[in-house]
Design a protein around this motif. Structure first.
Motif, PDB file in Angstrom:
ATOM      1  N   ALA A  33      77.075  -4.541  23.733  1.00 54.96           N
ATOM      2  CA  ALA A  33      78.247  -5.111  24.394  1.00 54.96           C
ATOM      3  C   ALA A  33      77.820  -6.070  25.493  1.00 54.96           C
ATOM      4  O   ALA A  33      78.386  -7.150  25.661  1.00 54.96           O
ATOM      5  CB  ALA A  33      79.106  -3.996  24.976  1.00 54.96           C
ATOM      6  N   LEU A  34      76.789  -5.679  26.235  1.00 58.99           N
ATOM      7  CA  LEU A  34      76.301  -6.548  27.293  1.00 58.99           C
ATOM      8  C   LEU A  34      75.639  -7.790  26.692  1.00 58.99           C
ATOM      9  O   LEU A  34      75.780  -8.899  27.204  1.00 58.99           O
ATOM     10  CB  LEU A  34      75.320  -5.770  28.178  1.00 58.99           C
ATOM     11  N   MET A  35      74.928  -7.591  25.569  1.00 59.93           N
ATOM     12  CA  MET A  35      74.336  -8.737  24.883  1.00 59.93           C
ATOM     13  C   MET A  35      75.419  -9.717  24.469  1.00 59.93           C
ATOM     14  O   MET A  35      75.275 -10.927  24.613  1.00 59.93           O
ATOM     15  CB  MET A  35      73.596  -8.274  23.607  1.00 59.93           C
ATOM     16  N   GLN A  36      76.520  -9.165  23.954  1.00 66.32           N
ATOM     17  CA  GLN A  36      77.633 -10.015  23.539  1.00 66.32           C
ATOM     18  C   GLN A  36      78.120 -10.869  24.707  1.00 66.32           C
ATOM     19  O   GLN A  36      78.377 -12.051  24.562  1.00 66.32           O
ATOM     20  CB  GLN A  36      78.772  -9.112  23.013  1.00 66.32           C
ATOM     21  N   ILE A  37      78.213 -10.253  25.877  1.00 62.13           N
ATOM     22  CA  ILE A  37      78.662 -10.995  27.054  1.00 62.13           C
ATOM     23  C   ILE A  37      77.676 -12.129  27.376  1.00 62.13           C
ATOM     24  O   ILE A  37      78.075 -13.260  27.645  1.00 62.13           O
ATOM     25  CB  ILE A  37      78.781 -10.051  28.271  1.00 62.13           C
ATOM     26  N   PHE A  38      76.379 -11.808  27.315  1.00 63.97           N
ATOM     27  CA  PHE A  38      75.399 -12.853  27.615  1.00 63.97           C
ATOM     28  C   PHE A  38      75.436 -13.963  26.566  1.00 63.97           C
ATOM     29  O   PHE A  38      75.306 -15.137  26.895  1.00 63.97           O
ATOM     30  CB  PHE A  38      73.990 -12.254  27.724  1.00 63.97           C
ATOM     31  N   ILE A  39      75.611 -13.560  25.307  1.00 65.83           N
ATOM     32  CA  ILE A  39      75.711 -14.580  24.257  1.00 65.83           C
ATOM     33  C   ILE A  39      76.900 -15.500  24.546  1.00 65.83           C
ATOM     34  O   ILE A  39      76.796 -16.716  24.455  1.00 65.83           O
ATOM     35  CB  ILE A  39      75.842 -13.924  22.869  1.00 65.83           C
ATOM     36  N   LEU A  40      78.018 -14.876  24.940  1.00 65.77           N
ATOM     37  CA  LEU A  40      79.205 -15.694  25.224  1.00 65.77           C
ATOM     38  C   LEU A  40      78.976 -16.593  26.436  1.00 65.77           C
ATOM     39  O   LEU A  40      79.424 -17.740  26.455  1.00 65.77           O
ATOM     40  CB  LEU A  40      80.434 -14.812  25.425  1.00 65.77           C
ATOM     41  N   ILE A  41      78.261 -16.080  27.432  1.00 66.94           N
ATOM     42  CA  ILE A  41      77.964 -16.923  28.599  1.00 66.94           C
ATOM     43  C   ILE A  41      77.169 -18.152  28.143  1.00 66.94           C
ATOM     44  O   ILE A  41      77.497 -19.291  28.481  1.00 66.94           O
ATOM     45  CB  ILE A  41      77.156 -16.142  29.662  1.00 66.94           C
ATOM     46  N   ILE A  42      76.127 -17.914  27.341  1.00 69.19           N
ATOM     47  CA  ILE A  42      75.292 -19.034  26.909  1.00 69.19           C
ATOM     48  C   ILE A  42      76.086 -19.957  25.990  1.00 69.19           C
ATOM     49  O   ILE A  42      75.972 -21.181  26.086  1.00 69.19           O
ATOM     50  CB  ILE A  42      74.010 -18.508  26.212  1.00 69.19           C
ATOM     51  N   LEU A  43      76.929 -19.364  25.141  1.00 74.15           N
ATOM     52  CA  LEU A  43      77.740 -20.197  24.244  1.00 74.15           C
ATOM     53  C   LEU A  43      78.669 -21.104  25.052  1.00 74.15           C
ATOM     54  O   LEU A  43      78.814 -22.288  24.751  1.00 74.15           O
ATOM     55  CB  LEU A  43      78.549 -19.300  23.297  1.00 74.15           C
ATOM     56  N   TYR A  44      79.301 -20.533  26.079  1.00 76.88           N
ATOM     57  CA  TYR A  44      80.201 -21.361  26.891  1.00 76.88           C
ATOM     58  C   TYR A  44      79.416 -22.402  27.672  1.00 76.88           C
ATOM     59  O   TYR A  44      79.888 -23.527  27.859  1.00 76.88           O
ATOM     60  CB  TYR A  44      81.061 -20.490  27.820  1.00 76.88           C
ATOM     61  N   ALA A  45      78.213 -22.047  28.129  1.00 70.88           N
ATOM     62  CA  ALA A  45      77.376 -23.048  28.792  1.00 70.88           C
ATOM     63  C   ALA A  45      77.064 -24.162  27.797  1.00 70.88           C
ATOM     64  O   ALA A  45      77.065 -25.353  28.145  1.00 70.88           O
ATOM     65  CB  ALA A  45      76.086 -22.410  29.301  1.00 70.88           C
ATOM     66  N   TYR A  46      76.832 -23.784  26.540  1.00 66.18           N
ATOM     67  CA  TYR A  46      76.548 -24.777  25.502  1.00 66.18           C
ATOM     68  C   TYR A  46      77.761 -25.677  25.282  1.00 66.18           C
ATOM     69  O   TYR A  46      77.651 -26.902  25.314  1.00 66.18           O
ATOM     70  CB  TYR A  46      76.157 -24.051  24.206  1.00 66.18           C
ATOM     71  N   PHE A  47      78.920 -25.069  25.069  1.00 63.95           N
ATOM     72  CA  PHE A  47      80.140 -25.866  24.850  1.00 63.95           C
ATOM     73  C   PHE A  47      80.356 -26.838  26.001  1.00 63.95           C
ATOM     74  O   PHE A  47      80.657 -28.012  25.810  1.00 63.95           O
ATOM     75  CB  PHE A  47      81.380 -24.957  24.766  1.00 63.95           C
TER      76      PHE A  47
END
Lengths: 348, 413, 294
Positions: A33-47
């Motif tokens: 779950a925490l990994m998912q949050i970090f993935i989303l953080i990086i994804l939003y940084a990417y977007f």
């Protein structure tokens, strides 16, 4: 590349440390779950970094970026569902389609000034969403209208872009982010970057100097949309479900713009910083207050936007830059050199 | 000082985040139930009602001594706001399972959220109880951990047509032309597809098949179109806002039809009746449950709910309420809060009567796909009663409110 | 055929009310060059105010106008002077301050969700003496509150037009919207002008709210669909132009109503965006905009 190595060694050190930390993060963080949050953080940084090519450097405010993310997501998903084409290939096709769409839309709209451009992009974003919601299928291609598409589950497979563990997703999006940050860096230090910056606020003046502002803006738009489309495919594969109201919605477009402005638009690190701050804030407030008093978490989110814009109108990159200067580059004073964080001034 | 703030605030925020994900542990004597429902955004109204119903049920269960086979273990509710967005739902499900270590999940009302969220639960092997989310395919993917209490949309649409058949017979009225008006979302479009097939089977002429954007600010054009199409019967699927707009505009423009048959959702929302008032007179609505059903204990429960939260229970909140009692029963029978044991118990369980018996269904009994076999539906007619509107159960005939004759077709305006 | 005429007239009526909200938006933009994303939320505040006025007094809903409109003027005036002004000043040398747009979005989130916290998510309808009254004309039906609303819009539009053309304050507002620096050199106090412009823009929302309450419902996010329509309308009419906003509103109303007679209502939404983009490309200044602005 030479430019990159000519940086102040301390900056390089900080970047390397940060990068190293990001690479070993999954060793420390094991909860999916925490990994998912970090993935989303990086994804939003990417977007947001892809948005930055247009919103940051070209001096306009795009508020419909979800359209390009959605095009990427839908293209790869539909190709995979119908013809079994690997999403990796679909990703490229989706990116190209998004770039084409970006050019078609950019040609007339990039000539417009601030408010008009912002509103035009909202219309494009919403228009694409409404279109998708109205179409059930095109020939053999199932679009599924408002229900969205649920991606066929496969076994753990690289070619199908589906993994049981969060780890591959994490490293893929991290690599994508690094590539887009490097691209941003090179663009900023290239002719295009200077021309865009010159044409940012006063396009007429730049045109008078013989710079074809709209042409460079168009190039930036195409790059931005292509990369956003790639991100869309990643998003689809991470969630394994695409739903027009969320992947093509105004909320996503707005959140990207928020992240950019809170972090510092027109800088390399702004989007990363913005995503690092805003994503956890919106997750945390939703988790802690969302069920307590409905609506409170969004009030807090709105207040944060207002307060940050009030005290750091150029984004949080400013105070962080000062902080870094104090911590690391004290002796060198303010002559930081053409590093990422200094570019805020360049873009203005 | 400023520097201190700049450093400390993000660090504390991140630590809180990590804390909320990493270290939460269930106390040994509680059973954690994670509930992912829309608490903000466009479906907030129905999500908040679902939350209230769950809270009331759990409060009752806990004050009555908790789960006896687990030594009086208490139920603990955890809520997550899905905002009606599937990606938020998925993220919250991951958090509920991995960090909060919930034993069971329930939710999510919006089919678009339930669909991918149940997929997460299936992957982790956590039982997921769906009180109500109508999309057929939710229980048609061969999942072992998904249990749906209410009927699926195919059943809803079919019952609406069976009801129409029965009415035609009972009142000897001829119906030829039907019109479909529905919100252009997952839910409305799902119903409309079924309607088209059902109308074809029965030989009705479809004079209008009209989706409209659920965020529309004005539905007058749809009503004008509907009026000119001159249908005998109108089928509707609407959220609360559009249900209010459509009903009021249809009354104002004097659209004359023999009957309007709606599909719960917005038409069953308590604020719909308050807002539409007498304009909703004679409307037929299909729901899982109605407050006037003759069920033991129903009136007391509804009165208690109304006293606590100010409005009646409705189909959706009763499903949520019953879901808590199904969970209680499963825990009692399994004698364990282990998700796998619970899954096994749920797949075999048959709960009848008691608080679950408040539902319109006699029993809750899940088939192999996880769908409650006994999920039946009732149709109510809205009538004026003093200053308020009353929803009177009329179909199936064996549960029709004693002494009431439905008005069919409705009188001309 | 009658159906189309009925749709046309209904489109004009509802469109005028859209126009009224758009007038507020265009006024604020004309002066400050800021798109106010909180505009729909201000409309929502107005609608709750009008709703409670009607519920608590039980009077004719149009009696709410002298209460709600000044209230909203005051609300907008102080919102600008306390929240937006400091941010605006930090970026005053930028022609179109983007941070201010983000701040108005922040205000939108705060207001809508505060309303959710205070009033809950349910839909409220005020039953008034004009609610549900219709004119019948050859089997065509027109809602009395909509007719009154369209009338009020026209009066407001003409009044504001006159106010900007002839009053002292109006002239100062126009001078500021043409050239900020020159206006302040002429001794016009910019801050005050911005407050008044924001107040007037909000007051338009208050007026629209009073007009909507007799036949509409109110809930915390009621402003959002009106917001997006208002954006389309102001560009159609030309950012900054009051007659443009009203005419743009009517065009949107007509597209929505008449368009739906020929296609599914979901496609008229797309048609609306299509027309909007077409106007942007062909005549970005809109129907009445200044060329200077795009």
């Amino acid at each position: 590349m030479k430019q990159l190595l000519n940086q102040n060694p301390k900056i390089l050190l900080i970047s390397a440390l940060l990068l190293g930390a990001l690479f070993i993060l999954p060793l420390v963080v094991t909860s999916p779950a925490l990994m998912q949050i970090f993935i989303l953080i990086i994804l939003y940084a990417y977007f947001t970094s892809t948005w930055n090519f247009v919103g940051g450097f070209a001096g306009v405010l795009p508020l419909g970026h979800s359209a390009f993310i959605g095009i990427g997501a839908y293209t790869s998903t539909v190709l995979f569902q119908t013809f079994g084409i690997s999403p990796w290939l679909g990703m490229i096709v989706g990116g190209l389609l998004a770039a084409m769409m970006g050019v078609v839309i950019g040609l007339p709209t990039l000539k417009l000034r601030g408010a008009y451009f912002a509103l035009a992009t909202i219309a494009v974003g919403e228009g694409v969403r409404v279109l998708v919601e109205n179409v059930k299928q095109v020939g053999p291609l199932m679009i599924n209208g408002p229900s969205g598409i649920s991606i066929k589950l496969t076994e753990n497979s690289f070619s199908a872009f589906q993994f049981d563990s969060k780890l591959p997703y994490y490293y893929i999006i991290l690599a994508m982010l690094l590539i887009v940050l490097l691209l941003t860096y090179f663009m900023m230090n290239s002719k295009i970057g200077y021309y865009l910056a010159a044409g940012g606020e006063e396009p007429e003046a730049a045109e008078a100097l013989g710079i074809k502002v709209s042409r460079y803006r168009l190039i930036a738009m195409a790059i931005s949309c292509f990369l956003a489309g790639l991100g869309g495919t990643f998003y689809a594969q991470l969630m394994l479900y695409i739903y027009p109201k969320s992947i093509l919605g105004l909320d996503l477009s707005f959140e990207i713009a928020f992240i950019a402005l809170i972090g510092g638009r027109g800088t390399i690190l702004g989007p990363v910083l913005g995503a690092l701050l805003l994503r956890p804030v919106s997750e945390l407030t939703r988790i802690y207050f969302g069920s307590m008093l409905p609506g409170l978490h969004l009030v807090i989110f709105g207040l944060i936007l207002i307060v940050v814009m009030r005290y750091y109108p150029k984004g949080l990159v400013e105070p962080v830059k000062i902080l870094l200067n104090k911590l690391f580059i004290n002796r060198l004073g303010k002559q930081g050199g053409p590093d990422g964080t200094d570019s805020a001034e360049k873009a203005d | 000082m400023k520097m201190f703030k700049q450093l400390v605030v993000p660090v504390v925020a991140l630590a809180m985040l990590a804390g909320s994900f990493g270290f939460a542990q269930a106390a040994p004597d509680t059973v954690k139930i994670g509930n992912i429902i829309p608490l903000s955004g466009p479906s907030a109204s129905v999500g908040i009602q679902g939350k209230q119903a769950r809270e009331m049920a759990v409060e009752e269960i806990n004050s009555a001594g908790g789960i006896k086979s687990l030594g009086g273990a208490k139920l603990e509710l955890l809520f997550a706001d899905s905002k009606g967005d599937p990606t938020v739902g998925v993220t919250e499900a991951e958090r509920m399972i991995n960090s909060e270590k919930v034993h069971l999940l329930t939710g999510c009302w919006n089919s678009a959220v339930t669909y991918p969220t149940t997929q997460v639960a299936e992957r982790y092997g956590i039982p997921f109880i769906v009180p109500v989310s109508v999309r057929d395919t939710i229980t048609e993917r061969g999942f072992k951990n998904v249990f749906r209490i209410a009927a699926k949309d195919g059943w809803w649409a079919k019952d609406q047509f069976v009801f129409l058949d029965d009415m035609k017979k009972e009142f000897n009225v001829d119906i030829k032309k039907v019109a479909f008006v529905y919100e252009n979302g997952d839910w409305g479009v799902g119903f409309a597809e079924k309607w088209v097939d059902l109308a074809k089977e029965r030989g009705y002429e479809v004079v209008l098949n009209e989706p409209y954007p659920s965020t529309a600010s004005d539905l007058t054009p749809v009503v004008i179109k509907l009026k000119r199409a001159k249908p005998d019967v109108v089928f509707m699927t609407s959220n609360a806002a559009d249900a209010i707009l459509l009903t009021n505009t249809m009354a104002e423009m004097k659209v004359n039809v023999k009957a309007i048959i709606s599909s719960g959702g917005g038409h069953a929302d308590p604020s719909f009746l308050a807002a539409a008032g007498q304009n909703a007179e004679y409307l037929f609505d299909i729901v899982e449950w109605e407050a006037d059903l003759n069920r033991p204990g129903l009136k007391e429960t509804n009165d208690k709910y109304k006293k606590l939260y100010g409005h009646n229970l409705n189909g959706e909140s009763v499903d949520a309420y019953a879901a808590m009692y199904v969970i209680k029963e499963a825990l009692e029978q399994a004698g364990s809060n282990d998700p796998e044991a619970l899954r096994k118990t749920l797949s075999e369980i048959q709960v009848c009567g008691g608080k679950v018996g408040l539902l319109a269904y006699d029993c809750i009994d899940f088939d192999e796909s996880g769908q409650n076999k006994n999920a039946s539906l009732v149709i109510v007619q809205t009538r004026t009663k003093g200053k308020e509107m009353d929803r009177i159960t009329v179909w199936p005939k064996n549960v029709r409110r004693a002494g009431y004759t439905p008005v069919f077709p409705q009188p001309e305006k | 055929m009658l159906g189309i005429i009925e749709a046309l007239i209904n489109g004009i009526l509802m469109g005028s009310i859209y126009g009224l909200t758009a007038v507020g938006l265009t006024l604020i933009f004309g002066v400050m060059k800021v798109i106010n994303f909180a505009h729909g939320s201000i409309l929502m505040v107005g609608m709750f105010a009008a709703y409670w006025f009607v519920i608590l007094t039980g009077w004719n809903p149009y009696f709410a106008i002298p209460v709600v409109v000044p209230l909203l003027f005051w609300f907008g005036y102080y919102m600008q002077s306390f929240i937006i002004k400091p941010i605006f000043e930090a970026e005053k040398d930028v022609r179109e301050p983007i941070t201010v747009i983000i701040v108005t979005t922040g205000i939108w989130y705060v207001l809508d969700n505060l309303a959710l916290m205070i009033f809950g998510a349910e839909f409220r309808v005020a039953k008034t003496s004009v609610t549900g009254q219709v004119f019948e004309f050859y089997e065509m039906y027109f809602l009395l509150p909509k007719v009154i609303g369209a009338g009020i819009t026209m009066v407001c539009g003409i009044y504001l037009y006159w106010f900007l053309k002839h009053s002292r304050m109006g002239k100062a507002i126009r001078a500021t919207s043409l050239d900020r620096e020159a206006a302040s050199l002429m001794g016009i106090k910019q801050a005050k002008i911005y407050n008044v412009a924001f107040g007037l823009g909000s007051a338009c929302c208050g007026m629209a709210a009073c007009v909507l309450i007799p036949f509409y419902y109110v809930y915390p996010t009621v402003g959002v669909p009106f917001d997006i329509k208002a954006f389309i309308i102001v560009v159609l009419g030309g950012l900054g132009s009051i007659p443009g906003a009203i005419l743009g509103g009517i065009i949107v109303g007509i597209i929505e109503n008449v368009g739906a007679q020929f296609m599914a209502a979901t496609w008229t939404e797309l048609l609306l965006y299509g027309v909007f983009l077409f106007v942007l490309l062909v005549k970005p200044s809109g129907l009445f905009g200044q060329k200077h602005d795009y």
